[in-house]
Write a protein that holds these residues in place. Structure first.
Motif, PDB file in Angstrom:
ATOM      1  N   ARG A   7       0.868  -1.155   0.000  1.00 37.50           N
ATOM      2  CA  ARG A   7       0.000   0.000   0.000  1.00 37.50           C
ATOM      3  C   ARG A   7       0.916   1.219   0.000  1.00 37.50           C
ATOM      4  NH1 ARG A   7      -3.962   0.906   4.887  1.00 37.50           N
ATOM      5  NH2 ARG A   7      -1.948   0.884   5.871  1.00 37.50           N
ATOM      6  N   ARG A   8       0.686   2.118  -0.917  1.00 37.50           N
ATOM      7  CA  ARG A   8       1.535   3.287  -1.050  1.00 37.50           C
ATOM      8  C   ARG A   8       0.869   4.492  -0.400  1.00 37.50           C
ATOM      9  NH1 ARG A   8       4.914   4.800  -6.297  1.00 37.50           N
ATOM     10  NH2 ARG A   8       5.851   6.686  -5.520  1.00 37.50           N
ATOM     11  N   ILE A   9       1.617   5.150   0.457  1.00 35.10           N
ATOM     12  CA  ILE A   9       1.139   6.339   1.142  1.00 35.10           C
ATOM     13  C   ILE A   9       2.123   7.445   0.833  1.00 35.10           C
ATOM     14  CG2 ILE A   9       0.614   7.364   3.387  1.00 35.10           C
ATOM     15  CD1 ILE A   9       0.331   4.474   4.432  1.00 35.10           C
ATOM     16  N   GLY A  10       1.646   8.623   0.527  1.00 32.29           N
ATOM     17  CA  GLY A  10       2.576   9.713   0.252  1.00 32.29           C
ATOM     18  C   GLY A  10       1.896  11.059   0.309  1.00 32.29           C
ATOM     19  N   ILE A  11       2.706  12.077   0.283  1.00 30.64           N
ATOM     20  CA  ILE A  11       2.210  13.446   0.258  1.00 30.64           C
ATOM     21  C   ILE A  11       2.215  13.895  -1.191  1.00 30.64           C
ATOM     22  CG2 ILE A  11       2.654  15.812   1.027  1.00 30.64           C
ATOM     23  CD1 ILE A  11       4.138  14.540   3.430  1.00 30.64           C
ATOM     24  N   ARG A  12       1.085  14.332  -1.681  1.00 30.23           N
ATOM     25  CA  ARG A  12       0.983  14.739  -3.077  1.00 30.23           C
ATOM     26  C   ARG A  12       1.398  16.192  -3.249  1.00 30.23           C
ATOM     27  NH1 ARG A  12      -0.580  11.273  -6.733  1.00 30.23           N
ATOM     28  NH2 ARG A  12      -1.772   9.487  -6.060  1.00 30.23           N
ATOM     29  N   ALA A  13       2.227  16.416  -4.257  1.00 25.52           N
ATOM     30  CA  ALA A  13       2.603  17.772  -4.663  1.00 25.52           C
ATOM     31  C   ALA A  13       2.255  17.853  -6.134  1.00 25.52           C
ATOM     32  CB  ALA A  13       4.090  18.014  -4.435  1.00 25.52           C
ATOM     33  N   GLY A  14       1.082  18.392  -6.450  1.00 24.78           N
ATOM     34  CA  GLY A  14       0.607  18.365  -7.824  1.00 24.78           C
ATOM     35  C   GLY A  14       0.253  16.928  -8.164  1.00 24.78           C
ATOM     36  N   ALA A  15       0.801  16.415  -9.251  1.00 24.52           N
ATOM     37  CA  ALA A  15       0.521  15.047  -9.683  1.00 24.52           C
ATOM     38  C   ALA A  15       1.593  14.077  -9.210  1.00 24.52           C
ATOM     39  CB  ALA A  15       0.423  14.998 -11.206  1.00 24.52           C
ATOM     40  N   LYS A  16       2.624  14.571  -8.532  1.00 29.49           N
ATOM     41  CA  LYS A  16       3.749  13.740  -8.123  1.00 29.49           C
ATOM     42  C   LYS A  16       3.665  13.399  -6.637  1.00 29.49           C
ATOM     43  CE  LYS A  16       8.765  13.716  -8.130  1.00 29.49           C
ATOM     44  NZ  LYS A  16       9.967  14.492  -8.381  1.00 29.49           N
ATOM     45  N   VAL A  17       3.933  12.131  -6.303  1.00 30.83           N
ATOM     46  CA  VAL A  17       3.986  11.718  -4.901  1.00 30.83           C
ATOM     47  C   VAL A  17       5.415  11.901  -4.426  1.00 30.83           C
ATOM     48  CG1 VAL A  17       3.735   9.816  -3.286  1.00 30.83           C
ATOM     49  CG2 VAL A  17       2.105  10.071  -5.147  1.00 30.83           C
ATOM     50  N   MET A  18       5.570  12.687  -3.377  1.00 34.33           N
ATOM     51  CA  MET A  18       6.899  12.946  -2.840  1.00 34.33           C
ATOM     52  C   MET A  18       7.122  12.087  -1.602  1.00 34.33           C
ATOM     53  SD  MET A  18       7.190  17.013  -3.419  1.00 34.33           S
ATOM     54  CE  MET A  18       8.901  16.920  -3.012  1.00 34.33           C
ATOM     55  N   ASN A  19       8.295  11.495  -1.506  1.00 36.69           N
ATOM     56  CA  ASN A  19       8.663  10.669  -0.351  1.00 36.69           C
ATOM     57  C   ASN A  19       7.600   9.623  -0.031  1.00 36.69           C
ATOM     58  OD1 ASN A  19      11.037  12.174   0.001  1.00 36.69           O
ATOM     59  ND2 ASN A  19       9.910  13.703   1.157  1.00 36.69           N
ATOM     60  N   PRO A  20       7.325   8.722  -0.962  1.00 37.02           N
ATOM     61  CA  PRO A  20       6.287   7.730  -0.698  1.00 37.02           C
ATOM     62  C   PRO A  20       6.681   6.798   0.440  1.00 37.02           C
ATOM     63  CG  PRO A  20       7.505   7.122  -2.646  1.00 37.02           C
ATOM     64  CD  PRO A  20       7.983   8.484  -2.249  1.00 37.02           C
ATOM     65  N   LEU A  21       5.698   6.315   1.139  1.00 38.93           N
ATOM     66  CA  LEU A  21       5.869   5.352   2.213  1.00 38.93           C
ATOM     67  C   LEU A  21       5.062   4.125   1.829  1.00 38.93           C
ATOM     68  CD1 LEU A  21       6.717   4.656   5.172  1.00 38.93           C
ATOM     69  CD2 LEU A  21       4.511   5.646   5.839  1.00 38.93           C
ATOM     70  N   PHE A  22       5.684   2.977   1.852  1.00 36.41           N
ATOM     71  CA  PHE A  22       5.005   1.730   1.543  1.00 36.41           C
ATOM     72  C   PHE A  22       4.816   0.957   2.831  1.00 36.41           C
ATOM     73  CE2 PHE A  22       7.116   2.902  -2.339  1.00 36.41           C
ATOM     74  CZ  PHE A  22       6.281   2.467  -3.350  1.00 36.41           C
ATOM     75  N   THR A  23       3.649   0.362   3.005  1.00 33.50           N
ATOM     76  CA  THR A  23       3.435  -0.548   4.126  1.00 33.50           C
ATOM     77  C   THR A  23       3.378  -1.956   3.564  1.00 33.50           C
ATOM     78  OG1 THR A  23       1.030  -0.371   3.995  1.00 33.50           O
ATOM     79  CG2 THR A  23       2.179   1.193   5.451  1.00 33.50           C
ATOM     80  N   ILE A  24       3.880  -2.891   4.319  1.00 33.79           N
ATOM     81  CA  ILE A  24       3.948  -4.280   3.867  1.00 33.79           C
ATOM     82  C   ILE A  24       3.136  -5.132   4.825  1.00 33.79           C
ATOM     83  CG2 ILE A  24       5.449  -6.220   3.340  1.00 33.79           C
ATOM     84  CD1 ILE A  24       7.743  -4.181   3.103  1.00 33.79           C
ATOM     85  N   GLY A  25       2.194  -5.868   4.296  1.00 31.79           N
ATOM     86  CA  GLY A  25       1.408  -6.781   5.123  1.00 31.79           C
ATOM     87  C   GLY A  25       2.170  -8.071   5.368  1.00 31.79           C
ATOM     88  N   HIS A  26       1.608  -8.922   6.188  1.00 30.05           N
ATOM     89  CA  HIS A  26       2.236 -10.212   6.469  1.00 30.05           C
ATOM     90  C   HIS A  26       2.374 -10.999   5.177  1.00 30.05           C
ATOM     91  CE1 HIS A  26       2.459 -14.458   7.584  1.00 30.05           C
ATOM     92  NE2 HIS A  26       3.213 -13.979   8.552  1.00 30.05           N
ATOM     93  N   SER A  27       3.484 -11.622   5.003  1.00 30.11           N
ATOM     94  CA  SER A  27       3.745 -12.369   3.778  1.00 30.11           C
ATOM     95  C   SER A  27       4.289 -13.743   4.119  1.00 30.11           C
ATOM     96  CB  SER A  27       4.764 -11.602   2.928  1.00 30.11           C
ATOM     97  OG  SER A  27       5.073 -12.333   1.779  1.00 30.11           O
ATOM     98  N   ASN A  28       4.044 -14.694   3.240  1.00 31.93           N
ATOM     99  CA  ASN A  28       4.630 -16.017   3.424  1.00 31.93           C
ATOM    100  C   ASN A  28       5.556 -16.359   2.268  1.00 31.93           C
ATOM    101  OD1 ASN A  28       2.752 -16.441   1.436  1.00 31.93           O
ATOM    102  ND2 ASN A  28       1.609 -18.014   2.518  1.00 31.93           N
ATOM    103  N   HIS A  29       6.062 -15.326   1.596  1.00 29.33           N
ATOM    104  CA  HIS A  29       7.002 -15.535   0.504  1.00 29.33           C
ATOM    105  C   HIS A  29       8.336 -16.059   1.022  1.00 29.33           C
ATOM    106  CE1 HIS A  29       4.603 -13.676  -2.587  1.00 29.33           C
ATOM    107  NE2 HIS A  29       4.463 -12.571  -1.880  1.00 29.33           N
ATOM    108  N   ALA A  30       9.052 -16.753   0.156  1.00 28.59           N
ATOM    109  CA  ALA A  30      10.442 -17.109   0.455  1.00 28.59           C
ATOM    110  C   ALA A  30      11.231 -15.809   0.521  1.00 28.59           C
ATOM    111  CB  ALA A  30      10.997 -18.013  -0.631  1.00 28.59           C
ATOM    112  N   ILE A  31      12.348 -15.809   1.237  1.00 22.48           N
ATOM    113  CA  ILE A  31      13.104 -14.580   1.430  1.00 22.48           C
ATOM    114  C   ILE A  31      13.580 -13.981   0.105  1.00 22.48           C
ATOM    115  CG2 ILE A  31      15.334 -15.704   1.854  1.00 22.48           C
ATOM    116  CD1 ILE A  31      13.950 -12.523   3.573  1.00 22.48           C
ATOM    117  N   GLY A  32      13.971 -14.803  -0.851  1.00 21.26           N
ATOM    118  CA  GLY A  32      14.407 -14.298  -2.151  1.00 21.26           C
ATOM    119  C   GLY A  32      13.302 -13.569  -2.892  1.00 21.26           C
ATOM    120  N   THR A  33      12.100 -14.115  -2.833  1.00 20.84           N
ATOM    121  CA  THR A  33      10.950 -13.477  -3.468  1.00 20.84           C
ATOM    122  C   THR A  33      10.621 -12.162  -2.778  1.00 20.84           C
ATOM    123  OG1 THR A  33      10.067 -15.645  -4.067  1.00 20.84           O
ATOM    124  CG2 THR A  33       8.516 -13.794  -4.094  1.00 20.84           C
ATOM    125  N   PHE A  34      10.651 -12.175  -1.456  1.00 21.87           N
ATOM    126  CA  PHE A  34      10.372 -10.970  -0.676  1.00 21.87           C
ATOM    127  C   PHE A  34      11.373  -9.860  -1.011  1.00 21.87           C
ATOM    128  CE2 PHE A  34      11.033  -8.525   3.298  1.00 21.87           C
ATOM    129  CZ  PHE A  34       9.768  -7.997   3.434  1.00 21.87           C
TER     130      PHE A  34
END
Length: 75
Positions: A7-34
């Motif tokens: 999920r991408r969270i960021g502060i919008r400046a016009g049409a551009k997202v500045m300094n986006p923050l991503f949140t990561i949910g629980h995953s069961n991927h292998a470490i290489g995939t992650f």
């Protein structure tokens, strides 16, 4: 795994997202995939904010192992 784990969270400046923050949910991927998902989204830094940074089912998500893996991947 079904669904999106990002999920991408960021502060919008016009049409551009500045300094986006991503949140990561629980995953069961292998470490290489992650790590590949992080690299694919150009994630440069990870903050583990779990209250219990440990997993019995997915040991690569334990605090020490994920920290080592991220360091090795230069994240």
């Amino acid at each position: 795994m079904s669904g999106r784990i990002w999920r991408r969270i960021g502060i919008r400046a016009g049409a551009k997202v500045m300094n986006p923050l991503f949140t990561i949910g629980h995953s069961n991927h292998a470490i290489g995939t992650f790590l590949g998902l992080l690299a694919g989204h150009e994630i440069a830094m990870v903050a583990d904010v779990r209250s219990i940074p440990w997993s019995q089912r997915f040991p690569w998500f334990r605090k020490e192992l994920i920290a080592w893996s991220l360091k090795e991947a230069k994240i």
